[in-house]
Scaffold this motif. Structure first.
Motif, short mmCIF file in Angstrom:
data_model
loop_
_atom_site.label_atom_id
_atom_site.label_comp_id
_atom_site.label_asym_id
_atom_site.label_seq_id
_atom_site.Cartn_x
_atom_site.Cartn_y
_atom_site.Cartn_z
N ILE A 139 11.96 10.13 2.09
CA ILE A 139 12.88 11.18 2.56
C ILE A 139 12.75 11.37 4.07
CG2 ILE A 139 13.37 13.66 2.50
CD1 ILE A 139 12.71 13.62 -0.47
N PHE A 140 11.50 11.41 4.55
CA PHE A 140 11.25 11.62 5.98
C PHE A 140 11.21 10.31 6.77
CE2 PHE A 140 9.62 15.51 4.03
CZ PHE A 140 10.23 16.47 4.82
N LYS A 141 11.56 9.21 6.09
CA LYS A 141 11.69 7.90 6.74
C LYS A 141 10.43 7.50 7.52
CE LYS A 141 16.72 8.33 7.00
NZ LYS A 141 16.89 7.76 5.67
N MET A 142 9.31 7.60 6.83
CA MET A 142 8.04 7.14 7.39
C MET A 142 8.10 5.64 7.66
SD MET A 142 4.33 7.32 5.50
CE MET A 142 2.90 6.46 6.16
N ASN A 143 7.44 5.18 8.71
CA ASN A 143 7.38 3.76 9.02
C ASN A 143 6.92 2.98 7.79
OD1 ASN A 143 5.36 1.40 9.94
ND2 ASN A 143 7.03 1.55 11.40
N PHE A 144 7.69 1.96 7.41
CA PHE A 144 7.42 1.26 6.16
C PHE A 144 6.08 0.53 6.17
CE2 PHE A 144 7.64 -2.52 3.44
CZ PHE A 144 7.82 -1.90 2.21
N GLY A 145 5.75 -0.11 7.28
CA GLY A 145 4.48 -0.83 7.36
C GLY A 145 3.29 0.10 7.19
N MET A 146 3.34 1.25 7.84
CA MET A 146 2.27 2.23 7.71
C MET A 146 2.22 2.79 6.30
SD MET A 146 -0.13 3.46 9.59
CE MET A 146 0.47 3.19 11.27
N PHE A 147 3.40 3.04 5.73
CA PHE A 147 3.47 3.54 4.36
C PHE A 147 2.83 2.56 3.39
CE2 PHE A 147 5.86 2.94 0.39
CZ PHE A 147 5.54 4.13 -0.26
N LEU A 148 3.16 1.29 3.51
CA LEU A 148 2.64 0.29 2.59
C LEU A 148 1.13 0.13 2.76
CD1 LEU A 148 3.23 -1.79 0.41
CD2 LEU A 148 3.75 -3.45 2.21
N LEU A 149 0.66 0.15 3.99
CA LEU A 149 -0.77 0.02 4.25
C LEU A 149 -1.55 1.17 3.61
CD1 LEU A 149 -3.20 -1.31 5.68
CD2 LEU A 149 -2.63 0.10 7.69
N TYR A 150 -1.12 2.40 3.88
CA TYR A 150 -1.82 3.57 3.34
C TYR A 150 -1.74 3.62 1.82
CZ TYR A 150 -2.54 5.69 7.96
OH TYR A 150 -2.96 5.97 9.22
N THR A 151 -0.57 3.25 1.30
CA THR A 151 -0.39 3.27 -0.16
C THR A 151 -1.32 2.26 -0.83
OG1 THR A 151 1.91 3.99 -0.02
CG2 THR A 151 1.25 2.85 -2.03
N ALA A 152 -1.39 1.06 -0.27
CA ALA A 152 -2.23 0.01 -0.85
C ALA A 152 -3.71 0.40 -0.78
CB ALA A 152 -2.00 -1.31 -0.12
N ILE A 153 -4.13 1.00 0.32
CA ILE A 153 -5.53 1.41 0.44
C ILE A 153 -5.85 2.50 -0.58
CG2 ILE A 153 -7.22 2.56 1.92
CD1 ILE A 153 -5.86 1.21 4.31
N GLY A 154 -4.98 3.51 -0.65
CA GLY A 154 -5.22 4.60 -1.61
C GLY A 154 -5.21 4.12 -3.04
N ALA A 155 -4.21 3.29 -3.39
CA ALA A 155 -4.13 2.75 -4.75
C ALA A 155 -5.32 1.85 -5.04
CB ALA A 155 -2.83 1.97 -4.93
N GLY A 156 -5.75 1.07 -4.04
CA GLY A 156 -6.89 0.18 -4.24
C GLY A 156 -8.17 0.95 -4.51
N LEU A 157 -8.37 2.05 -3.79
CA LEU A 157 -9.55 2.89 -4.02
C LEU A 157 -9.54 3.47 -5.44
CD1 LEU A 157 -9.78 4.82 -0.63
CD2 LEU A 157 -11.39 3.11 -1.49
N TRP A 158 -8.40 4.03 -5.83
CA TRP A 158 -8.30 4.63 -7.16
C TRP A 158 -8.50 3.58 -8.26
CZ3 TRP A 158 -8.84 8.91 -9.61
CH2 TRP A 158 -8.28 9.10 -10.87
N ASN A 159 -7.86 2.43 -8.12
CA ASN A 159 -7.99 1.38 -9.13
C ASN A 159 -9.41 0.82 -9.18
OD1 ASN A 159 -5.28 1.50 -9.93
ND2 ASN A 159 -4.65 0.13 -8.29
N SER A 160 -10.08 0.77 -8.04
CA SER A 160 -11.46 0.28 -8.02
C SER A 160 -12.37 1.21 -8.80
CB SER A 160 -11.96 0.17 -6.57
OG SER A 160 -11.23 -0.82 -5.86
N VAL A 161 -12.14 2.51 -8.65
CA VAL A 161 -12.95 3.49 -9.40
C VAL A 161 -12.69 3.36 -10.89
CG1 VAL A 161 -13.29 5.95 -9.84
CG2 VAL A 161 -13.14 5.12 -7.49
#
Length: 207
Positions: free
Chosen positions: A134-156
């Motif tokens: 909605i707020f048109k966040m930079n896609f590259g930054m969005f994907l990077l942060y999303t992958a890191i967060g998802a990776g941490l959760w999935n690792s746990v």
């Protein structure tokens, strides 16, 4: 029903189905990651899968699901999002305007970092990618942060499932995972709040 799903996961999960189920879990369709990653890791501990590839598959799927939310919100905007949320389809997906407003407020208050920290918090994990679009966040930054967060959760979750293979029988997996994941969610909530507090403190100090 969840018990049957756990059984299905243990019998049929592979890297492709892990990615598919996590894509669903990370989109607006309600699907608990606790019934996908821990059972896959449980199988990995038995030698049927590789636990590292389980985490990578789950993270890739979660990232694709988040991208779907992001792109839809980016293209169609806030009115369309709330129209879907308040529609019969939205209710079927267990969405609500209240949940959406919580995720949107969280993003407004914490900015781009919320797409990372938000992935670790039960209240906004599946929805945080929508306000990013909605707020048109930079896609590259969005994907990077999303992958890191998802990776941490999935690792746990994978660590829980892998460990439980050596201590409990298969029929007790669901209840034990629920107990562990609830405690982990609380811990991540505290850690996320601490990270955001630290970032805000540093920003104010710099100013």
């Amino acid at each position: 029903m969840l018990e049957s799903l756990i059984q299905f996961c243990l019998e049929n999960l592979n890297y492709w189905t892990v990615a598919f189920f996590m894509m669903i879990e990370s989109s607006f369709i309600p699907f608990p990651s606790e019934v996908v990653v821990p059972p896959a890791a449980y199988k990995a501990a038995a030698g049927d899968l590789n636990v590292v590839l389980v985490v990578l598959s789950a993270t890739a799927g979660a990232s694709v699901g988040a991208i779907i939310n992001y792109v839809l919100a980016y293209i169609f905007g806030r009115p369309f999002v709330y129209y879907i949320v308040n529609s019969r389809f939205g209710k079927m997906c267990m969405l609500s305007q209240e949940k959406m407003e919580v995720a949107e407020k969280y993003f407004e208050e914490h900015g781009a970092l919320s797409t990372l920290v938000g992935r670790l918090m039960p209240a906004v994990r599946q929805l945080i990618s929508i306000p990013a679009g909605i707020f048109k966040m930079n896609f590259g930054m969005f994907l990077l942060y999303t992958a890191i967060g998802a990776g941490l959760w999935n690792s746990v979750l994978a660590a829980i499932g892998y460990y439980l293979h050596s201590v409990i029988p298969q029929e007790e997996l669901l209840d034990t995972v629920r107990e562990y994941s609830h405690s982990i969610s609380i811990a991540f909530f505290v850690i996320g709040a601490a990270i955001i507090g630290y970032v805000i403190f540093k920003a104010k100090k710099k100013k």
